[in-house]
Every structure is written in structure tokens, then in C-alpha cells.
Enzyme design. Structure first.
Site, PDB file in Angstrom:
ATOM      1  N   ASP A 189       0.870  -1.216  -0.218  1.00 27.65           N
ATOM      2  CA  ASP A 189       0.143  -0.019   0.007  1.00 27.65           C
ATOM      3  C   ASP A 189       1.007   1.090  -0.031  1.00 27.65           C
ATOM      4  O   ASP A 189       1.985   1.123   0.514  1.00 27.65           O
ATOM      5  CB  ASP A 189      -0.829   0.155   1.222  1.00 27.65           C
ATOM      6  CG  ASP A 189      -2.084   1.221   1.117  1.00 27.65           C
ATOM      7  OD1 ASP A 189      -2.626   1.673   2.175  1.00 27.65           O
ATOM      8  OD2 ASP A 189      -2.454   1.592   0.173  1.00 27.65           O
ATOM      9  N   GLU A 246      -6.866   6.820   0.499  1.00 31.72           N
ATOM     10  CA  GLU A 246      -7.965   6.404   1.070  1.00 31.72           C
ATOM     11  C   GLU A 246      -8.821   7.742   1.574  1.00 31.72           C
ATOM     12  O   GLU A 246      -8.449   8.712   1.944  1.00 31.72           O
ATOM     13  CB  GLU A 246      -7.784   5.663   2.457  1.00 31.72           C
ATOM     14  CG  GLU A 246      -6.842   6.173   3.493  1.00 31.72           C
ATOM     15  CD  GLU A 246      -5.446   5.545   3.234  1.00 31.72           C
ATOM     16  OE1 GLU A 246      -5.265   5.087   1.789  1.00 31.72           O
ATOM     17  OE2 GLU A 246      -4.778   5.341   4.219  1.00 31.72           O
TER      18      GLU A 246
HETATM   19  C1  LIG Z   1       8.114  -1.902  11.857  1.00 33.12           C
HETATM   20  N1  LIG Z   1       7.604  -2.976  12.089  1.00 33.12           N
HETATM   21  C2  LIG Z   1       6.373  -3.035  12.507  1.00 33.12           C
HETATM   22  N2  LIG Z   1       5.819  -4.162  13.094  1.00 33.12           N
HETATM   23  C3  LIG Z   1       4.778  -4.231  13.450  1.00 33.12           C
HETATM   24  N3  LIG Z   1       3.862  -3.046  13.361  1.00 33.12           N
HETATM   25  C4  LIG Z   1       4.219  -1.974  12.764  1.00 33.12           C
HETATM   26  C5  LIG Z   1       5.342  -1.932  12.295  1.00 33.12           C
HETATM   27  N4  LIG Z   1       5.646  -0.823  11.811  1.00 33.12           N
HETATM   28  C6  LIG Z   1       4.220   0.097  12.092  1.00 33.12           C
HETATM   29  N5  LIG Z   1       3.667  -0.885  12.688  1.00 33.12           N
HETATM   30  C7  LIG Z   1       2.171  -0.615  12.914  1.00 33.12           C
HETATM   31  O1  LIG Z   1       1.550  -0.741  11.513  1.00 33.12           O
HETATM   32  C8  LIG Z   1       0.662   0.570  11.451  1.00 33.12           C
HETATM   33  C9  LIG Z   1       1.356   1.484  10.831  1.00 33.12           C
HETATM   34  C10 LIG Z   1       1.087   2.053   9.600  1.00 33.12           C
HETATM   35  C11 LIG Z   1       1.646   2.934   8.830  1.00 33.12           C
HETATM   36  N6  LIG Z   1       0.851   3.616   7.653  1.00 33.12           N
HETATM   37  C12 LIG Z   1       1.069   4.885   7.366  1.00 33.12           C
HETATM   38  O2  LIG Z   1       1.896   5.483   7.829  1.00 33.12           O
HETATM   39  C13 LIG Z   1       0.133   5.420   6.324  1.00 33.12           C
HETATM   40  C14 LIG Z   1       0.163   6.768   6.340  1.00 33.12           C
HETATM   41  C15 LIG Z   1      -1.189   7.377   5.267  1.00 33.12           C
HETATM   42  C16 LIG Z   1      -0.836   8.702   5.109  1.00 33.12           C
HETATM   43  C17 LIG Z   1      -1.062   9.478   3.811  1.00 33.12           C
HETATM   44  C18 LIG Z   1      -1.419  10.575   3.825  1.00 33.12           C
HETATM   45  C19 LIG Z   1      -1.424  11.551   4.729  1.00 33.12           C
HETATM   46  F1  LIG Z   1      -1.245  12.925   4.786  1.00 33.12           F
HETATM   47  C20 LIG Z   1      -1.079  10.833   6.068  1.00 33.12           C
HETATM   48  C21 LIG Z   1      -1.068   9.824   6.183  1.00 33.12           C
HETATM   49  C22 LIG Z   1      -1.912   6.485   4.610  1.00 33.12           C
HETATM   50  C23 LIG Z   1      -1.632   5.045   4.730  1.00 33.12           C
HETATM   51  O3  LIG Z   1      -2.495   4.399   4.085  1.00 33.12           O
HETATM   52  C24 LIG Z   1      -0.671   4.509   5.613  1.00 33.12           C
HETATM   53  O4  LIG Z   1      -0.695   3.027   5.648  1.00 33.12           O
HETATM   54  C25 LIG Z   1       0.466   0.916  13.005  1.00 33.12           C
HETATM   55  F2  LIG Z   1       0.047   2.249  13.007  1.00 33.12           F
HETATM   56  C26 LIG Z   1       1.811   0.734  13.720  1.00 33.12           C
HETATM   57  O5  LIG Z   1       1.844   0.609  14.922  1.00 33.12           O
HETATM   58 MG   LIG Z   2      -1.791   2.228   3.963  1.00 32.90          MG
END
Ligand SMILES: CNc1ncnc2c1ncn2[C@@H]1O[C@H](/C=C/CNC(=O)c2cc(-c3ccc(F)cc3)cc(O)c2O)[C@H](F)[C@H]1O
Ligand SMILES: [Mg+2]
Length: 206
Positions: free
Chosen positions: A161, A191
Site C-alpha cells: 500500500d 483512502e
Molecule cells: C516496523 N515493524 C512493525 N511491526 C509491526 N507493526 C508495525 C511496524 N511498523 C508499523 N507498525 C504498525 O503498523 C501501522 C502503521 C502504519 C503506517 N501507515 C502509514 O503511515 C500510512 C499513512 C498514510 C497517510 C497518507 C497521507 C497523509 F497525509 C497521512 C498519512 C496512509 C496510509 O495508507 C498509511 O498506511 C501501525 F500504526 C503501527 O503500529
Molecule cells: Mg496504508
């Protein structure tokens, strides 16, 4: 978001859970779920691959977990990794409301720690499908880790994604130039917005 699911969705009905979350995020409060537009692309890839084993990196609140698990055959297994305990607690309740606990194993922990343990802890040889949706700067290191741990087989599919927004430049550069992958970009939108984003589907060639 959880209250909206418990108020508006029917227990045991994954599609109503997905709909309730999308409605909440469109009307009340944006959240970083893959959403309905990219979610339809996710659905089509899951249906096409018909995987027996799925790994999701970054459960968040369980929206994509529910979308994927609702399309899996009965003997299939989805392992989803989430290291934030608060998100994990919410996701467990969302997955339970959808009635998908038997198909989903939510592991509270970091991908870097758990990817090397997949074989010994869960008896997983290889993954048929991996959905990457965690920290964007971890897509590349974790993909290399999955390769090193022998978790990808000829034909394994990686679906990532946000390859445009927020963007995963080092992952895209690697996966699109590596002779070990065949990649395809599915253009879509971030999204609940009109901003461009998309999913990158990559087949591991072995
Ligand atoms: C590093 N290893 C990890 N292991 C287990 N869980 C994890 C790990 N790392 C993160 N998590 C876990 O996975 C998740 C992280 C999701 C991150 N997603 C995004 O940042 C993300 C951001 C935007 C976005 C777009 C535009 C804007 F203006 C603002 C935001 C859109 C998207 O679709 C996203 O997916 C959770 F939060 C974290 O605890
Ligand atoms: Mg995402």
C-alpha cells in the site's frame, strides 16, 4: 471507530464492518485504512491468488485484515503483525465483531522480530501473499528479511500500500529493478481523498 462498528455493523458480517469503518472515516474522522477504492483492488488480488497463507505487516485497526480474511478459504491462515498494543486491542475487537477470529492470528510485536520466527512459531514454510502496510521505510528491509528467511517461494505475491502517498521510494526502486520480481502498479487514490496513491503488486520469481 470501534464504537461505530459496534453500533452500525452486524456481528459476523465482515462486509458490514468494512462499510461501517469506511462510513466513519469519510464522515467523521479520516484514518489510514487502505479504504474502499484501494480495498477493491486488494480484494481482487486476494481472490485471484486464493492464498492458503497470508502475512499482513501493520494491522492498525484491522480494516484490511477483515477485508482479506473474509475472502480466504476455510483452511487458510492470515497472520497479521502489529506492535502498538492499543491498535492491536482495537483490531482484535474489530476482527471479532466480523466473526473472523478463526482465520486470523494477530501477533503483537515487531515485523523485524517475528519474520525470522514464522517457521518455528507458526509452522509456516512460505507465504502465498504478503500485504505491506506498516511504516513505509520498513517495506524494503522487511522484504529483504523475508527473502533471507526463505519465506517467499516462486509465485509468492507482495502487495504494497501507499507506494505513492506517503510513498516508499527505496522499496519501489528495489522491487521494480530486481530481476527476482515482476511488478505491476495499480493506480488509485489515497483512502477517502482525491490524492493519487496506488498499490504495487510484485510476484517473487524465485
Ligand atoms: C516496523 N515493524 C512493525 N511491526 C509491526 N507493526 C508495525 C511496524 N511498523 C508499523 N507498525 C504498525 O503498523 C501501522 C502503521 C502504519 C503506517 N501507515 C502509514 O503511515 C500510512 C499513512 C498514510 C497517510 C497518507 C497521507 C497523509 F497525509 C497521512 C498519512 C496512509 C496510509 O495508507 C498509511 O498506511 C501501525 F500504526 C503501527 O503500529
Ligand atoms: Mg496504508
Amino acid at each position: 471507530m470501534l464504537a461505530a462498528v459496534q453500533k452500525n455493523a452486524t456481528r459476523g458480517d465482515p462486509r458490514s464492518v468494512v462499510k461501517a469503518i469506511d462510513q466513519f472515516c469519510r464522515q467523521k474522522e479520516w484514518a489510514m485504512n487502505v479504504g474502499d477504492e484501494k480495498g477493491c483492488i486488494l480484494d481482487s488480488v486476494v481472490t485471484e491468488v486464493n492464498p492458503a497463507t497470508v502475512l499482513e505487516l501493520g494491522t492498525y485497526c484491522g480494516y484490511s485484515t477483515v477485508r482479506i480474511a473474509s475472502l480466504l478459504p476455510s483452511n487458510a491462515k492470515l497472520i497479521t503483525l502489529e506492535f502498538n498494543p492499543d491498535y492491536a486491542a482495537i483490531a482484535r475487537q474489530v476482527i471479532a465483531w466480523a466473526g473472523l477470529e478463526d482465520k486470523v492470528q494477530l501477533v503483537e510485536g515487531a515485523s523485524g522480530d517475528w519474520i525470522p520466527k514464522m517457521k518455528e512459531k507458526f509452522g509456516i514454510e512460505t507465504f502465498d501473499l504478503v500485504f505491506l502496510d506498516h511504516w513505509k521505510d520498513r517495506y524494503l528491509p522487511d522484504t529483504k528479511l523475508m527473502e533471507e528467511c526463505g519465506l517467499l517461494r516462486k509465485g509468492s505475491i507482495l502487495l504494497a500500500d501507499n507506494v505513492i502517498c506517503p510513498g516508499t521510494p527505496d522499496y519501489l526502486e528495489y522491487i521494480r529493478n530486481s530481476p527476482r520480481y515482476k511488478s505491476q502498479y495499480f493506480k488509485s487514490h489515497l483512502e477517502y481523498t482525491k490524492v493519487e496513491d496506488g498499490l504495487e503488486k510484485s510476484v517473487f520469481l524465485g
